[in-house]
Each structure stands twice: as C-alpha cells, then as structure tokens.
Design a protein around this motif. Structure first.
Motif, mmCIF file in Angstrom:
data_model
loop_
_atom_site.group_PDB
_atom_site.id
_atom_site.type_symbol
_atom_site.label_atom_id
_atom_site.label_comp_id
_atom_site.label_asym_id
_atom_site.label_seq_id
_atom_site.Cartn_x
_atom_site.Cartn_y
_atom_site.Cartn_z
ATOM 1 N N GLN A 21 -3.277 -8.434 5.509
ATOM 2 C CA GLN A 21 -4.402 -7.509 5.290
ATOM 3 C C GLN A 21 -4.436 -7.014 3.847
ATOM 4 O O GLN A 21 -5.507 -6.897 3.239
ATOM 5 C CB GLN A 21 -4.302 -6.304 6.236
ATOM 6 C CG GLN A 21 -4.673 -6.616 7.665
ATOM 7 C CD GLN A 21 -5.140 -5.348 8.391
ATOM 8 O OE1 GLN A 21 -6.027 -4.654 7.930
ATOM 9 N NE2 GLN A 21 -4.529 -5.062 9.534
ATOM 10 N N ARG A 24 -5.781 -9.636 1.522
ATOM 11 C CA ARG A 24 -7.223 -9.774 1.646
ATOM 12 C C ARG A 24 -7.954 -8.659 0.866
ATOM 13 O O ARG A 24 -8.908 -8.910 0.135
ATOM 14 C CB ARG A 24 -7.611 -9.714 3.129
ATOM 15 C CG ARG A 24 -9.055 -10.125 3.422
ATOM 16 C CD ARG A 24 -9.336 -10.079 4.911
ATOM 17 N NE ARG A 24 -8.969 -8.799 5.530
ATOM 18 C CZ ARG A 24 -9.642 -7.667 5.366
ATOM 19 N NH1 ARG A 24 -10.714 -7.637 4.613
ATOM 20 N NH2 ARG A 24 -9.237 -6.546 5.961
ATOM 21 N N ILE A 25 -7.454 -7.427 1.018
ATOM 22 C CA ILE A 25 -8.118 -6.296 0.369
ATOM 23 C C ILE A 25 -7.845 -6.274 -1.133
ATOM 24 O O ILE A 25 -8.693 -5.924 -1.938
ATOM 25 C CB ILE A 25 -7.636 -4.971 1.002
ATOM 26 C CG1 ILE A 25 -8.023 -4.926 2.477
ATOM 27 C CG2 ILE A 25 -8.208 -3.765 0.265
ATOM 28 C CD1 ILE A 25 -7.367 -3.800 3.244
ATOM 29 N N TRP A 26 -6.635 -6.654 -1.503
ATOM 30 C CA TRP A 26 -6.164 -6.480 -2.881
ATOM 31 C C TRP A 26 -5.451 -7.773 -3.296
ATOM 32 O O TRP A 26 -4.215 -7.829 -3.263
ATOM 33 C CB TRP A 26 -5.213 -5.286 -2.909
ATOM 34 C CG TRP A 26 -4.752 -4.800 -4.231
ATOM 35 C CD1 TRP A 26 -4.902 -5.412 -5.448
ATOM 36 C CD2 TRP A 26 -4.029 -3.597 -4.480
ATOM 37 N NE1 TRP A 26 -4.340 -4.668 -6.429
ATOM 38 C CE2 TRP A 26 -3.797 -3.533 -5.863
ATOM 39 C CE3 TRP A 26 -3.567 -2.559 -3.679
ATOM 40 C CZ2 TRP A 26 -3.102 -2.485 -6.462
ATOM 41 C CZ3 TRP A 26 -2.878 -1.511 -4.264
ATOM 42 C CH2 TRP A 26 -2.656 -1.470 -5.646
ATOM 43 N N PRO A 113 -8.456 -1.815 9.199
ATOM 44 C CA PRO A 113 -8.839 -2.312 7.862
ATOM 45 C C PRO A 113 -9.526 -1.247 7.015
ATOM 46 O O PRO A 113 -9.241 -1.126 5.826
ATOM 47 C CB PRO A 113 -9.799 -3.458 8.177
ATOM 48 C CG PRO A 113 -9.464 -3.885 9.560
ATOM 49 C CD PRO A 113 -8.956 -2.684 10.270
ATOM 50 N N VAL A 114 -10.400 -0.451 7.625
ATOM 51 C CA VAL A 114 -11.142 0.554 6.846
ATOM 52 C C VAL A 114 -10.186 1.553 6.213
ATOM 53 O O VAL A 114 -10.291 1.904 5.036
ATOM 54 C CB VAL A 114 -12.151 1.281 7.759
ATOM 55 C CG1 VAL A 114 -12.937 2.296 6.961
ATOM 56 C CG2 VAL A 114 -13.083 0.273 8.404
ATOM 57 N N GLU A 117 -8.228 -0.024 3.397
ATOM 58 C CA GLU A 117 -9.033 -0.170 2.179
ATOM 59 C C GLU A 117 -9.040 1.134 1.383
ATOM 60 O O GLU A 117 -8.877 1.141 0.169
ATOM 61 C CB GLU A 117 -10.478 -0.559 2.538
ATOM 62 C CG GLU A 117 -10.638 -2.048 2.784
ATOM 63 C CD GLU A 117 -11.948 -2.390 3.482
ATOM 64 O OE1 GLU A 117 -12.914 -1.611 3.349
ATOM 65 O OE2 GLU A 117 -11.986 -3.435 4.166
ATOM 66 N N LYS A 118 -9.196 2.238 2.099
ATOM 67 C CA LYS A 118 -9.183 3.548 1.429
ATOM 68 C C LYS A 118 -7.846 3.777 0.743
ATOM 69 O O LYS A 118 -7.768 4.242 -0.389
ATOM 70 C CB LYS A 118 -9.421 4.664 2.443
ATOM 71 C CG LYS A 118 -10.882 4.918 2.711
ATOM 72 C CD LYS A 118 -11.040 6.173 3.567
ATOM 73 C CE LYS A 118 -12.463 6.253 4.099
ATOM 74 N NZ LYS A 118 -12.546 7.009 5.340
ATOM 75 N N CYS A 120 -5.714 1.567 -0.285
ATOM 76 C CA CYS A 120 -5.572 0.688 -1.444
ATOM 77 C C CYS A 120 -6.360 1.243 -2.636
ATOM 78 O O CYS A 120 -5.875 1.205 -3.778
ATOM 79 C CB CYS A 120 -6.057 -0.723 -1.107
ATOM 80 S SG CYS A 120 -4.870 -1.624 -0.095
ATOM 81 N N ALA A 121 -7.556 1.754 -2.372
ATOM 82 C CA ALA A 121 -8.362 2.317 -3.457
ATOM 83 C C ALA A 121 -7.626 3.482 -4.106
ATOM 84 O O ALA A 121 -7.570 3.606 -5.342
ATOM 85 C CB ALA A 121 -9.708 2.775 -2.911
ATOM 86 N N GLN A 124 -4.728 2.160 -6.189
ATOM 87 C CA GLN A 124 -5.187 1.571 -7.450
ATOM 88 C C GLN A 124 -5.527 2.652 -8.470
ATOM 89 O O GLN A 124 -5.143 2.560 -9.634
ATOM 90 C CB GLN A 124 -6.408 0.679 -7.193
ATOM 91 C CG GLN A 124 -6.015 -0.648 -6.565
ATOM 92 C CD GLN A 124 -7.200 -1.414 -5.998
ATOM 93 O OE1 GLN A 124 -8.268 -0.845 -5.813
ATOM 94 N NE2 GLN A 124 -7.008 -2.700 -5.729
#
Lengths: 273, 368
Positions: A21, A24-26, A113-114, A117-118, A120-121, A124
C-alpha cells in the motif's frame, strides 16, 4: 520525494500489505527492512536509520512503544534525524488515548487506504520541513518530548496487577540452593539483564528472575527513580549527576564505584537548583 | 438546581401524606366533638403540621446521627433510624405536636380550647390521643414503607445492571476486539491475494462468531466434545493465518469421547490465554496441544502450550492485553464449572514440567 521506511509488524500478511500500500501511495518510499519482532526492530532501526518507522504496537519481544523508547535512548548524536514515527494497532483504547494526547501519528488495522494517504501526506510535509532546517537536533528533541508524554500517559494506565498496597521491603534472591534476603533499603540500583534483573548493593550483586516492569510495580517510585529503560536507581544513593560536553548525563553513586548513564528520556529529572 | 429540585420533591412527598391525614383527623374530631367544622379543620391542620414536622425532624436527625457513628448502616442510608428509636419518638411527637397544634389553633381561632379539652374531659382526651397516635403511626409508616420500596428498587436495578455488565464483559473477553480486528485485517489482504483462502478463513470466522454469540447468550446448554474441539480448531486456524509458522497445533481426543456433552466454549478462554499470554509474546512461537481423555467417570481435558509460561513477562505496557485479562478468563472457567458441577469439577493451572516450558491447564468434569 525520496525517503526510506522500516516496517515492524509481526504478521507477515499484514506487513507485506502495508508495504504494498505504501509503495502504491508513495512510489519513492524505499522499504529498507521489514521486521517481525521488537528486538530486531531496534537493531535494524539503529543500523539502517530510516526516515520513517511504522511500528506495530503488539509485537513479540518488545512492544512498539518500547522499540521507540529504546531507539530514542540509543540514537547516536551525530546520526541522521530521528525517524518519524507511525504506530499501527488493531484495537487499544489506552494506546489511542495516548497517541491523541501526545499528537503521535497512528493507523488502525485493517489499514484503510484513505487514512494511509493522509498519513503519507503528513509524513512528506514533515520530511520536507526537515530537509529545509537540516539540523538533526530538533527532530530528536521533538521525539524525546513526544515519547516522554507517551510514557507519562502509559504510566497512568491501569496495570495488570494493581500497585502493591505495601511496597516490597525484602527481596529474595536465590543463588543455587541458598536464598539471600536483601532489604530493599540496601539496594543501590536495579538493572534489567535479558530475562533477569541485576540487583546491586554496596558489597554484593544478585540476579533475580523478574522483569524490571514487574519489579517497578512493587517498589516505591518516589524512592527508586527510572533513569534509563533498563535502570532503576535509589535516589538517595546518587552522589552526583555530571553533564558532559555532549549533553550526556552520568550518575555517580555514594557507596559504589559504578557509573550509571541517564537516558535522554529521563534527563529532565536532573535539573539542578 | 438539582438541589432545589430535590427539596421540591421532598415537599411534595410530605404534602402527599399531610393532606389525607389532616382530612381524616378533621372528620374524626368533627364526629367526636360535633362543633364547628371550620375550627376542627384549623386544629387538625395545626396538629398534623406539628406532629409531622416533629416526626420528620426526628427521622432525619436520628438517621444522620446513626450515619455519623456507623456510616455503613443500610437503613440509616435511606433515612430510617429503625423502629426501636422511632416508636418512642412517635409517642413524644404525638403528645407534643398535639399540644403545640392546639395552642396554635387557639391563637388562630382566638379561643381557649386546648386547656379545656386537655383538663376537662379525660374520656374525650383518651379518644383524641388514640386518634393522634394512630395518625402519627400512619405518617411514620408511610415514610418507612416508601424508603423500603425505594431501597428495593435500587437493589433490583443494581442487580440487573451488574448482570448485564458481566454478560458484556464475558462477550468481550470471548470476542476480543484485538483478535477480531487483526483477523479482519488479514482477511482484507487475502481477499485480493488469495480469494479461496480468504473464503476458507471467513467460514472459520463465521463458525467461531456464531458459537461465541450462542454461548454468551444462553450461557447454559451444552454441545458435544467433538463440536467443542471443532470450534477451538476454528479459533486456532484463525490464529494460524496470523502467526504463520510461529504456531503449530494438535487437537486430539479418542473417538468414543466425541459424543460426551460439555458446556459450549468452556475451553476457549484457556486456549486464548495460551495464545495471547503464552505463544504470541514470544519471538519463536511454539506449539499448543488440546487433548481429552477419560479417567473412570471423569473427563480430563488439557490445554498445553510452550509459551512464555506462568509469570512470564509477556507483553506489558502500551498495547498489551487489558488488565487482568488472563485472570478473568481463568476465573470465568472456574465459575462456570462451579455453577454447573459444584465441587465435582475443577480447573488446575500449572507450569509445564518438561524442558519445553510453558503452561498446562487441566479441566476435570464428571461424565454424565
């Protein structure tokens, strides 16, 4: 943005899925290692010095929080910045409460996943900010501060055994067939040594078969101070605390030549007036 | 606000007894003396007011005194000092309250009634005092019964709530959320990677959930030993998916024992403890063996693991099991055995005696 991650999760399927996962996101996040127990996580974390750590809370060997604590205590001064932490848990009210309190990032299993994603953001953004400031100091200080908060909340949670109403007065240490009775007032410090605890008095030392954590529940925390994840020292046995140029704190004892080092997490105990 | 509300409620309760008692005494004295109804009403209201005030002051005052001396006194908790103290107090309240009520009545009606009644006519005096005592006792009994009823209601409520709580705790201990969500996380991964395996795992989870809910709802009942072993196998298969080769298991029992009946999911907490506190916390993992045999008229079931062992460190601290989790499981098995079989069943929990270490739990049940 390029970064490295270490995943500590004891369930193979979940570790592989988390890694997939994340990729895929990063796509630029490189997984340097995926480990299945707490002790390996500490060793690999120190060796590989990743930018990000995903730590499962319940793992064999050590919990995720203990891993974070050990890393913060042993993280070299001149190393890369301390990794950003993300805890992973299936269900634990106390842990969630602690994470919210200390503003630590966490994801719940099954990992959505949602949510990932948060996360990971956020990671970053934090790494970007870090790249601009360059200095490793603040990241470690911030991590130490956060972990102190976590440990503080953790100490307040109800434990398996309620704290003994009357603290332990005598410790029975057995050597072969003899049991030596050691009054707790004679103990200078306790040190965790694998599955045992080493008990040091002015003249002798003994091994007792008990974890430091179990012992901690039975002795007076005002009398015995934790100065490291593996050391409890009787506060009135401490002669002095010496701060070296590197910022490292070392304790000398009144009746014993041993020197004890104070970890970053507990250094705030010694302030001087 | 809450306080004011309480006082209002209390006043309403006092009025609820004050009105009928005054009415009855008005009629009683009107029939007895046959003089003006209005003055009888005034005298009755005054006397009832004083008598009821004395009784109530005594009831609250004496209860407060008792509570001060022995805070655990159940009756004093609900403002009842006991008949031993209240009976003489009712007599005193009756006499003093009646006299005081009449003095107030005299002052209000502007006649000297009290002294004449009290001194002039002993028979009428006796009769009215009897009426006064009966009514005073009535007032007292009203509050006594009310308190008792309230106490009984609270007790029933508490009992119901604690029963519901313990059932919920039982269900939560059997359907441990940590295990459930980790299993779901594995399922989520398998659905994409290996659908047939995901289906097989889901079937196991469904069977396990159904058995758990049934067992927690009925609590009693029984199923066969082979059924019990099948459910334990479901649970262990779920754990197997999660722990991989860190866990190996063996379940065995002689075929002729398969039909013996056992309480549903009796072994579940023991197996769960073996995993959660024994094998899961160790890096290397180990094996678990569940077996049954018959010794005369006793069915002996043992659960053995090679994990951290009794008093082993396990995972403590953040993320570890909820406090007392393992003890609750063991205690629950003991309680079920005691409730179903009395002293003829037992649970023994010991450190395994061979080199592989770990824990051994032995359940003994009478064969019916």
């Amino acid at each position: 943005m390029k970064a490295t991650v270490l995943i500590a999760e004891d369930e193979a399927l979940l570790a592989a899925d988390l890694q997939a996962q994340l990729t895929r996101i990063w796509p630029d996040l490189h997984c340097v290692a995926s480990v299945a127990d707490g002790k390996t996580a500490v060793v690999q974390g120190l060796a590989l010095q990743p930018d990000v750590l995903f730590l499962d809370i319940r793992m064999p060997g050590m919990t995720g929080l203990e891993v974070a604590q050990a890393l913060a205590e042993d993280w070299p001064d001149l190393a890369k910045p301390f990794p950003l932490l993300v805890f992973v848990t299936a269900y634990d009210q106390y842990a969630l409460h602690a994470f919210e309190h200390a503003a630590v990032d966490y994801v719940l299993k099954p990992v959505q996943p949602v949510r990932l994603e948060k996360t990971c953001a956020r990671l970053q953004a934090a790494l970007q900010q870090r790249a601009q400031s360059q200095a490793p100091g603040p990241s470690l200080d911030a991590a130490v501060h956060t972990l102190r908060e976590l440990l503080h909340v953790d100490a307040a949670r109800p434990q398996g055994k309620p704290p003994a109403a009357s603290p332990l007065r005598i410790i029975q240490a057995s050597v072969g067939n003899t049991i030596t009775m050691v009054p707790i007032a004679d103990v200078l410090y306790f040190e965790a040594a694998d599955k045992y605890v080493r008990l040091v008095t002015a003249k002798h030392e003994h091994l007792i078969r008990m974890s430091l954590r179990e012992l901690q529940l039975q002795i007076d925390p005002e009398c015995f101070w934790q100065v490291h994840r593996s050391t409890l020292v009787r506060c009135d046995a401490i002669a002095s605390a010496l701060r070296e140029e590197t910022g490292k704190l070392t304790l000398t004892l009144r009746d014993h030549p041993d020197k004890l080092s104070v970890s970053r997490l507990y250094a705030d105990r010694f302030k001087g007036l | 606000m809450r306080h004011a509300h309480n006082i209002l409620n209390q006043l309403r309760r006092e009025l609820r007894i004050f009105i009928p008692v005054s009415a009855v005494s008005t009629v009683f004295f009107y029939v007895m003396y046959r003089d003006s109804f209005a003055s009888n009403l005034i005298y009755s209201l005054c006397s009832t007011l004083f008598i009821q005030s004395f009784i109530e002051a005594g009831r609250y005052g004496l209860s407060a005194l008792i509570r001060k001396r022995s805070p655990d006194n159940q009756e004093a908790q609900r403002n009842w000092p006991g008949w031993g103290l209240m009976a003489p107090w009712v007599v005193v309240s009756g006499v003093v309250g009646y006299a005081a009520g009449h003095l107030l009545g005299d002052w209000l009606t502007d006649v000297q009634h009290a002294s004449i009644t009290i001194t002039g006519n002993p028979r009428a005096m006796l009769l009215s005092m009897t009426g006064v005592f009966v009514l005073s006792l009535g007032i007292t009994y009203f509050f006594y019964a009310r308190g008792r009823m309230a106490a009984m209601e609270t007790r029933t409520e508490t009992a119901l709530r604690s029963a519901a709580e313990s059932q919920l705790k039982l269900l939560e201990s059997q359907l441990e959320p940590h295990m459930l969500f980790n299993t779901l996380a594995n399922l989520r991964v398998l659905i994409a990677q290996d659908p047939p395996r995901a289906q097989a795992m889901l079937d196991r989870l469904i069977a396990f959930l159904r058995a758990t809910l049934d067992a927690s709802r009925s609590g009693l009942g029984s199923h066969s030993l082979s059924e019990e072993f099948a459910r334990i196998d479901d649970y262990l298969e779920l754990m197997q998916t999660r722990m991989g080769n860190r866990l190996s298991r063996r379940l065995d029992f002689p075929d002729d024992l398969g039909r013996l009946s056992v309480p549903p999911l009796l072994l579940q907490p023991l197996v769960e403890n073996a995993i959660k506190h024994g094998l899961e916390p160790t890096i290397a993992g180990g094996w678990i063996r569940v077996s049954a045999q018959r010794e005369g008229n006793t069915l002996v079931i043992s659960v053995r693991d090679t994990g951290a062992g009794i008093g082993g460190e396990g995972a403590a601290g953040l993320g570890a099991s909820p406090p007392g989790g393992s003890r609750f499981g063991v205690q629950q098995v003991r309680e079920r055995l005691a409730a179903l079989y009395g002293k003829s069943a037992s649970l023994e929990l010991v450190a395994a005696s061979d080199d592989e270490g770990g824990t051994l739990a032995i359940v003994r049940l009478p064969v019916s």
